[in-house]
Design an enzyme around this catalytic site. Structure first.
Site, short mmCIF file in Angstrom:
data_model
loop_
_atom_site.label_atom_id
_atom_site.label_comp_id
_atom_site.label_asym_id
_atom_site.label_seq_id
_atom_site.Cartn_x
_atom_site.Cartn_y
_atom_site.Cartn_z
NE ARG A 177 -6.88 4.56 -2.00
CZ ARG A 177 -6.77 3.42 -1.28
NH1 ARG A 177 -5.28 2.83 -1.49
NH2 ARG A 177 -7.42 2.53 -0.92
CG ASP A 199 0.11 -4.73 -1.16
OD1 ASP A 199 -0.55 -3.73 -1.37
OD2 ASP A 199 -0.17 -5.99 -1.57
#
Ligand code: SF4
Ligand code: SF4
Length: 314
Positions: free
Chosen positions: A61, A133
Site C-alpha cells: 500500500r 479502487d
C-alpha cells in the site's frame, strides 16, 4: 532524466483528456513516507471496522514499486460521475450517486486499457498496471501528491474546479515522467461536512471512523447494522453522500458525459414499497452490472429492513 520524460508526460495528459478524464497528475513512484504513520494509527484504532482487507499488503500500500516491478511513475486520474439528474428521494430510499449506474471499476478499467494501448502504439511498449479502487493503492494520497486536489476535512479528494464527485484511478508504469507538484488546501475554516455527518463519523479533520460511517455500514459491514446507527441513517440504503453534498466546492460539479453512468431506470422508478418487496431475482436483474452488487442481495435487504424498522416506528 530521460529526454522523453517531458514529451511523454504531456502526451499522457493530452490522451487522458481525450479519453474523458477530468484531471491527470503524475508522481514519482516511491515509498509514501508521510502516509505510513497515519495508516498504522487508523488501523490500530480499528477505524477500518470489519474491512480487514485494509490490514493486508501494508508494505505494498505504501510503495507501488512492490506492486508493479520496476515502476517509476504513478499517473493519477479522475473521472467525473456527477449525474445530470438526481434520483428522487420522495418516498424512496437513498443511494449514493456513484452507484446510480454501471460498475465504475469495469467502465473505467476498460477506458484505461484503451488509453494505454493507444499510448503504447505511439511510444512503444512499457510495463504497467491499471487500478480503479481495486488493489492496495492509496489512490487518494497519490492523487494529492500529483496535484489533482487536496484532501478535504471529509477525507475526500477535492478540486477547486470539480469538487469531489469523481472516481480516482491510476496507471502505475515503468516510464520515467515529470512529477507534478501538490496543490494547496482550500477547506479553510469551513467545517460543514463535520457538522452535517449524521453519525459523527468524521472524528477529526480528514479522519473518518469507518466503523461509524453509513457508507461502511451499508456496503462493507457483513453482520447486522449496530444499534449505533438507529435513527441516524437518514434513509440511506447504499452509501452516503452527505459530507460531499454539503461541501461548497461541489457547487462546481458539472454533469458527466458517460452514457454508462446514466441512472438505472429501475432506481428512478422504485418507491419504498417496492424496495421492501425486493427479491433475489429482482436484485440480480436490477443490479447485474451495478456497484450495488458488492453488498449482495442479503446486504441490501438487511439495509432496507433496518430502515423499515425506523419507518414503522414513526
Ligand atoms: S459518508 Fe456519510 S456517514 Fe460517512 S463520513 Fe460522510 S457524511 Fe458521515
Ligand atoms: S465541507 Fe468544507 S471542510 Fe468539508 S471538505 Fe468541503 S470545504 Fe472542506
Amino acid at each position: 532524466m530521460n529526454s522523453n520524460a517531458e514529451k511523454y508526460s504531456q502526451l499522457i495528459k493530452a490522451r487522458a483528456q481525450s479519453f474523458g478524464f477530468q484531471s491527470c497528475g503524475i508522481s514519482k513512484a516511491g515509498f509514501l513516507e508521510e502516509e505510513a504513520r497515519p495508516l498504522e494509527a487508523w488501523l490500530k484504532n480499528n477505524f477500518h471496522g470489519e474491512m480487514k482487507y485494509m490490514e493486508n499488503h501494508f508494505d505494498k500500500r505504501l510503495d507501488p514499486r512492490l506492486l508493479v516491478e520496476g515502476s517509476k511513475s504513478v499517473i493519477s486520474l479522475s473521472y467525473n460521475y456527477f449525474p445530470d439528474e438526481q434520483i428522487s428521494t420522495l418516498d424512496n430510499f437513498k443511494i449514493s450517486k456513484y452507484a446510480y449506474a454501471e460498475d465504475y471499476h469495469e467502465v473505467i478499467k476498460e477506458i484505461l486499457r484503451d488509453m494505454v494501448s493507444g499510448l503504447q502504439e505511439e511510444i512503444g511498449e512499457f510495463a504497467f498496471r491499471v487500478f480503479v479502487d481495486s488493489a492496495p493503492v492509496l489512490e487518494r494520497s497519490w492523487a494529492r501528491k500529483s496535484g489533482i486536489g487536496w484532501v478535504g476535512k471529509n477525507a475526500n479528494l477535492i478540486t477547486k474546479q470539480n469538487g469531489s464527485f469523481y472516481f480516482l484511478a491510476e496507471i502505475i508504469c515503468d516510464l520515467e515522467l515529470i512529477p507534478d507538484h501538490e496543490t494547496t488546501d482550500h477547506c479553510g475554516t469551513c467545517r460543514k461536512c463535520i457538522d452535517a455527518c449524521p453519525t459523527n463519523a468524521i472524528v477529526s479533520e480528514k479522519l473518518i471512523d469507518g466503523s461509524k460511517c453509513i457508507s461502511y455500514a451499508t456496503i462493507e459491514l457483513k453482520d447486522s447494522i449496530p444499534d449505533y446507527f438507529k435513527d441516524k441513517m437518514d434513509d440511506w440504503m447504499f452509501g452516503c453522500d452527505v459530507c460531499q453534498d454539503v461541501c461548497p466546492w461541489n457547487r462546481f460539479s458539472a454533469p458527466h458525459h458517460q452514457t454508462k453512468f446514466r441512472p438505472n431506470e429501475s432506481l428512478k422508478n422504485f418507491k419504498k414499497g417496492e424496495w421492501k418487496e425486493l427479491t433475489q431475482e429482482l436484485f440480480s436483474e436490477v443490479f447485474r452490472k451495478s456497484p450495488v452488487k458488492r453488498t449482495k442481495f442479503a446486504g441490501l435487504k438487511r439495509n432496507i429492513e433496518f430502515l423499515e424498522k425506523k419507518s414503522d416506528k414513526l
